[in-house]
Design a protein around this motif. Sequence first.
Motif, PDB file in Angstrom:
ATOM      1  N   MET A   1       0.716  -1.155   0.022  1.00 53.39           N
ATOM      2  CA  MET A   1       0.030  -0.018  -0.147  1.00 53.39           C
ATOM      3  C   MET A   1       1.044   1.201   0.002  1.00 53.39           C
ATOM      4  N   LYS A   2       1.926   1.376   0.779  1.00 51.31           N
ATOM      5  CA  LYS A   2       2.723   2.465   0.845  1.00 51.31           C
ATOM      6  C   LYS A   2       3.175   2.678  -0.865  1.00 51.31           C
ATOM      7  N   ALA A   3       3.784   1.705  -1.398  1.00 51.68           N
ATOM      8  CA  ALA A   3       4.291   1.939  -2.815  1.00 51.68           C
ATOM      9  C   ALA A   3       3.080   2.267  -3.670  1.00 51.68           C
ATOM     10  N   PHE A   4       1.940   2.179  -3.445  1.00 53.80           N
ATOM     11  CA  PHE A   4       0.554   2.621  -4.251  1.00 53.80           C
ATOM     12  C   PHE A   4       0.614   4.133  -3.695  1.00 53.80           C
ATOM     13  N   ILE A   5       0.533   4.448  -2.650  1.00 52.29           N
ATOM     14  CA  ILE A   5       0.642   6.054  -2.325  1.00 52.29           C
ATOM     15  C   ILE A   5       1.723   6.709  -2.769  1.00 52.29           C
ATOM     16  N   GLN A   6       2.872   6.264  -2.865  1.00 52.22           N
ATOM     17  CA  GLN A   6       4.089   6.797  -3.372  1.00 52.22           C
ATOM     18  C   GLN A   6       3.699   7.215  -4.878  1.00 52.22           C
ATOM     19  N   GLN A   7       3.201   6.156  -5.448  1.00 48.28           N
ATOM     20  CA  GLN A   7       3.197   6.257  -6.921  1.00 48.28           C
ATOM     21  C   GLN A   7       1.930   7.316  -7.238  1.00 48.28           C
ATOM     22  N   GLN A   8       1.057   7.418  -6.387  1.00 51.54           N
ATOM     23  CA  GLN A   8      -0.129   8.485  -6.422  1.00 51.54           C
ATOM     24  C   GLN A   8       0.664   9.794  -6.218  1.00 51.54           C
ATOM     25  N   LEU A   9       1.318   9.934  -5.472  1.00 54.03           N
ATOM     26  CA  LEU A   9       2.141  11.080  -5.338  1.00 54.03           C
ATOM     27  C   LEU A   9       2.982  11.689  -6.107  1.00 54.03           C
ATOM     28  N   GLU A  10       3.866  10.626  -6.679  1.00 47.01           N
ATOM     29  CA  GLU A  10       4.636  11.119  -7.859  1.00 47.01           C
ATOM     30  C   GLU A  10       3.804  11.482  -9.013  1.00 47.01           C
ATOM     31  N   GLN A  11       2.812  11.102  -9.322  1.00 49.09           N
ATOM     32  CA  GLN A  11       1.723  11.297 -10.527  1.00 49.09           C
ATOM     33  C   GLN A  11       1.292  12.986  -9.966  1.00 49.09           C
ATOM     34  N   ALA A  12       1.175  13.054  -8.864  1.00 42.94           N
ATOM     35  CA  ALA A  12       0.699  14.482  -8.583  1.00 42.94           C
ATOM     36  C   ALA A  12       1.843  15.502  -8.783  1.00 42.94           C
ATOM     37  N   ILE A  13       2.997  15.062  -8.333  1.00 38.31           N
ATOM     38  CA  ILE A  13       3.952  16.154  -8.711  1.00 38.31           C
ATOM     39  C   ILE A  13       4.391  16.084 -10.180  1.00 38.31           C
ATOM     40  N   VAL A  14       4.222  15.351 -10.884  1.00 37.13           N
ATOM     41  CA  VAL A  14       4.639  15.572 -12.324  1.00 37.13           C
ATOM     42  C   VAL A  14       3.385  16.372 -12.857  1.00 37.13           C
ATOM     43  N   SER A  15       2.288  16.213 -12.301  1.00 33.74           N
ATOM     44  CA  SER A  15       1.055  17.361 -12.737  1.00 33.74           C
ATOM     45  C   SER A  15       1.464  18.625 -12.193  1.00 33.74           C
ATOM     46  N   LEU A  16       1.952  18.923 -11.197  1.00 34.79           N
ATOM     47  CA  LEU A  16       2.487  20.261 -10.596  1.00 34.79           C
ATOM     48  C   LEU A  16       3.333  20.781 -11.345  1.00 34.79           C
ATOM     49  N   LYS A  17       4.432  19.807 -11.681  1.00 36.04           N
ATOM     50  CA  LYS A  17       5.570  20.425 -12.517  1.00 36.04           C
ATOM     51  C   LYS A  17       4.984  20.996 -13.901  1.00 36.04           C
ATOM     52  N   LYS A  18       4.163  20.130 -14.464  1.00 37.29           N
ATOM     53  CA  LYS A  18       3.535  20.636 -15.905  1.00 37.29           C
ATOM     54  C   LYS A  18       2.732  21.870 -15.673  1.00 37.29           C
ATOM     55  N   GLN A  19       2.255  22.333 -14.504  1.00 37.32           N
ATOM     56  CA  GLN A  19       1.530  23.651 -14.135  1.00 37.32           C
ATOM     57  C   GLN A  19       2.662  24.452 -13.773  1.00 37.32           C
ATOM     58  N   GLN A  20       3.792  24.148 -13.678  1.00 41.86           N
ATOM     59  CA  GLN A  20       4.878  25.012 -13.236  1.00 41.86           C
ATOM     60  C   GLN A  20       4.608  25.559 -11.753  1.00 41.86           C
TER      61      GLN A  20
END
Length: 582
Positions: A1-20
Amino acid sequence: MKAFIQQQLEQAIVSLKKQQIVPEDIQPRISIDRTKDKSHGDFANNLALMLAKPAKQNPRALAELIVSNLPESDLIIKTEIAGPGFINFFINPNYLEKQIDAAYADSRLNIEAVKNPQNIVMDYSSPNLAKEMHVGHLRSTIIGDAVTRTLEFQGQNVIRQNHVGDWGTQFGMLLAYMEELRAKNLEVSKNLSDLEVFYRAAKGRFDESEDFANRARQLVVELQSSEPECIRLWEEFREISISHCQEAYDQLGVSLSLKDIRGESAYDKDLSVVVSDLDEKGLLQDSQGAKCVFLENFKNKEGEPLPVIIQKKDGGYLYATSDLAAIRYRQSVLNADRAMYFVDARQGLHFQQVFEVARIANYIKPETTFEHMAFGTVMGEDGKPFKTRAGSTPKLADLLVEAEERAYELVKEKNQDMPEDELRHISSVVGIASVKYADLSKNRTSDYTFSFDSMLSFEGNTAPYLLYAYTRVASIFNKAGIEMDSITADVTFTEEKEKDLANKLLQLEEIINQVAKQGMPHFLCAYLFELAGLFSSFYEACPILAAESEAQKQSRLKLAALTAKTLKQGLSLLGINTLERM
């Protein structure tokens, strides 16, 4: 479950990077923690606090942005922002139920094997064959074995290396004594039944007789020159000595065997090659006739580089030389990706220097890790290194016999009518488990106090407590006449104590990874102790056989069965057997 939450957060950061919103070059190390208070969710993360400064954002505002950019998921039913910007995650109970069902149905408790196994060399136990194994060998042997079992469970390719002390000048003295006994028509194997007595007798002859001492020195030369009769005597001594070690391993339930032995003698012919190689690479310097490597990273009080002596002035070799030969073998022949040395903390500087020399000499590939898994001293209840009443270091064999006898008296007192053979079996399991667990449950880097009274207690974080916890679950199934593997109903949670137990059961993989990474079995011991405590709370709050419905009964039986399986698997990784009754 930890790995899943980590992946979720990683995807959120990718999205925030695209939004600068978050700088493109930021690569945060995402850490997921389990919450202590379940009212704050199941998991928590401080990512927003870590990124607030580089993102030039208020931490709490950034936490809200992270949450709003998390991908949709049925597994996370709610997120909350706490304090200055912590993100709490609440897991869907249905997910927990499905995970429990999957773990129960799988022989590996739903723990996947690693996808890319490493070759991991495990150097542990490594007794000196000139003497009997004593309490000082206990920690290396059982800690190394527990980590080895854990790595193998992960699916790693583990290569055991028992680097026994079976070479060197002391063997000339021992061989001379064997030779002397033969001349008197005395049986060598009988005299070798107690290695400590044999060693002291040989040392006594060496100290009192110049002729004997000269013969011992001559035999060292003959041994190193592979003189056939000398080698035959040495092989006989080695075989008998190794059999003493194997008896201790078998009694301890340690997975080392004869095929794992590769002692100092295996590298004898390679020592001169190591010296020549280091010389050719320009690493050796002469220091008062000795050949040394000087390391800039290790200096004395005057600020001068410390020497690592590779060859003495008289031409003799040291532990550093044989360890370098072993490192080269383990890297080039065994193709190690990782090597773990379970040797006491007093050898810390030695291994730091030897590993450094090996790296400079290119004996270790840049991507390979060589790690000294240091451990503390076994102490007596007086706060000093553990000794017998006579002041000598206790033999391991004697300690194990005493542990089994003390366990026998304890078990017999509680089971007056139990058959003798069953009493002996139970006392053997409890006695050995108690000695091992008392050591394994302590942080290996710390000293620990050897106390039969505390290690055989049924209260606290001890082997008897955990063994009893397992039998307690087994007794539920015996009483109901149900096999642990026969439950087909799905798990459903109706009480918080069920969820608490389920969450703990699903932590096993996380703990196993922690033990494997850090070489510290006490993490697993603490987990099993906490699991047993949570089962006790669950058992008191949630009737099993007297549940309100058959569905609830079956669900709780499945939770109980998985608890038993997890306890058994965890104890097995520690090298400890379980019992069906005590």
